[in-house]
Structures are given as C-alpha cells and as structure tokens.
Design an enzyme around this catalytic site. Structure first.
Site, mmCIF file in Angstrom:
data_model
loop_
_atom_site.group_PDB
_atom_site.id
_atom_site.type_symbol
_atom_site.label_atom_id
_atom_site.label_comp_id
_atom_site.label_asym_id
_atom_site.label_seq_id
_atom_site.Cartn_x
_atom_site.Cartn_y
_atom_site.Cartn_z
ATOM 1 N N TYR A 92 0.837 -1.210 0.000
ATOM 2 C CA TYR A 92 0.000 0.000 0.000
ATOM 3 C C TYR A 92 0.869 1.256 0.000
ATOM 4 C CZ TYR A 92 -3.345 3.309 2.193
ATOM 5 O OH TYR A 92 -4.136 4.382 2.514
ATOM 6 N N ASP A 110 -11.203 8.044 5.933
ATOM 7 C CA ASP A 110 -9.915 8.749 5.930
ATOM 8 C C ASP A 110 -10.155 10.233 5.798
ATOM 9 O OD1 ASP A 110 -7.322 9.615 5.691
ATOM 10 O OD2 ASP A 110 -6.783 8.246 4.085
ATOM 11 N N ASP A 134 -3.211 4.300 10.532
ATOM 12 C CA ASP A 134 -4.210 3.531 9.787
ATOM 13 C C ASP A 134 -4.414 2.174 10.442
ATOM 14 O OD1 ASP A 134 -4.436 5.503 7.874
ATOM 15 O OD2 ASP A 134 -3.455 4.377 6.266
#
Lengths: 120, 120
Positions: free
Chosen positions: B14, B38, B96
């Site tokens: 990612y 996000d 995250d």
C-alpha cells in the site's frame, strides 16, 4: 464529542498511570461498560472491574510503556497511539485505538499487536 | 484469517503503491465492497471505484507516505501502522487500521488523524 485535547490528554494520562502503577487511575478513564481488546483477536474484557483487574495484573508484571511518536486524534470520537511496552523481558510494539463517549470516557480500546510484534 | 505476513506485506505494498502513484494497485488491495474512513469522522467511502478515485486524487495532489515505525499485526484480522504523509505543503501524522477478509483483501481502512495532526 470530546475535544482533540481531551482525547490526547487522556492517552497521556493512561501512559503515565501505567508507568506509575496506578490501575485505579487507568480504569477511571474508562466508561463503566467499556470494552477492551488487548490484543485484538483475543476475547474482549467488558466493564470497569474486569478492566481494572487486567491493568492490575499488567502492572504487577512490571509493564512499562513509552510512546513511539505523537498521539493522533481524528475528526470523530477516536484517538490512537503507537507505543512500545516492556514487560517480563519482552518488548511489544503496539498501536492502541481508543473510542470516547460524550462524557470523555473511553468506551472501547483496541490494542493492535500480534505474535510477530513481540521481541524476547 | 490472513497471516501476519500477508497483512503486513499488504500494508507495505500500500505504501509503495502510493509513493509510486499507482491508484489501481492500491484499490486492488481492497475488497469490492470495502469501506474507507480517511480521516475517521468524515463520511466513509464505499466500494472499490470510490476508493480508487480517492487515491487517484491523493496521488494527483502529490501525496507521499512514510512509515513512522514497524507495522503492527494482531491476533485477529487487523493490522495497523503509524505514518507521516506529505501532501500539498502539509505534513499529516496518522495511524491507519486495516481489517482483512479471508481472501486477504482489505475490507475496512480507518485513518486516525485530526485537525491537530496537520502541520503546514
């Protein structure tokens, strides 16, 4: 919704209380019916009494915790932090995410660390 | 449940895909019906098309991302990472958390950063 400052200060207080060995101060940061998953994937602990017992045991084992970087907030009711725990000859690298209620208490704590995040 | 190695490798892929500017590679890491928050607290984006558009825009804005420390796993279906993003003259410190399905695809991404986590 609690402020960014409140959430971040609560996480700092959490760290200080662990390092001071004050399990009651930690459990007091939680709502009465809070849920702790530490680590994520293990059965959750529910309620302030179970949570305080968990921290009492962690403190008895000599747990010390240090931030790995700045505490993060959100645009919602959550804050997160990366940390390193030293306990019983192990070093555990984790990331906690805490969710807050409108009274500023933690309703959910999820600790992300797995078998590969432990050094002995 | 995906392995620790699979989840951590997906998070590394990612990061590499963002820095390489490859939005299709990023969206390919997600399940078709995945949900991205996000940051946490903003309206979620649902589905691979919306997610790819989000990353296409982020890449067009020049987003670069670097890990702040080791990626964490869990004893469940989640992995987490602390990072710093540079975009449009801003530095954003975030964390995250990604949840995986049995096929090893990301079903949920929650990015924890708030107004106080942006430096200009």
């Amino acid at each position: 919704m609690p402020t960014q400052d409140h959430m971040k200060q609560t996480l700092r207080t959490y760290i200080d209380a662990i390092n001071a060995g004050d399990a009651a101060a930690i459990s007091g940061l939680y709502a009465e019916d809070a849920v702790v998953e530490d680590p994520v994937g293990n059965p959750p602990m529910t309620g302030r009494a179970a949570i305080e017992e968990f921290y009492t045991n962690a403190i008895a084992a000599g747990t010390k915790i240090a931030l790995d970087g700045p505490i993060r907030g959100s645009y919602g009711d959550r804050a997160a932090m990366a940390f390193t725990v030293e306990v019983s000859g192990m070093r555990i690298r984790g990331i906690d995410v805490m969710t807050f209620d409108d009274d500023g208490k933690i309703t959910q704590m999820q600790a992300h660390w797995g078998p590969d995040d432990i050094e002995t």
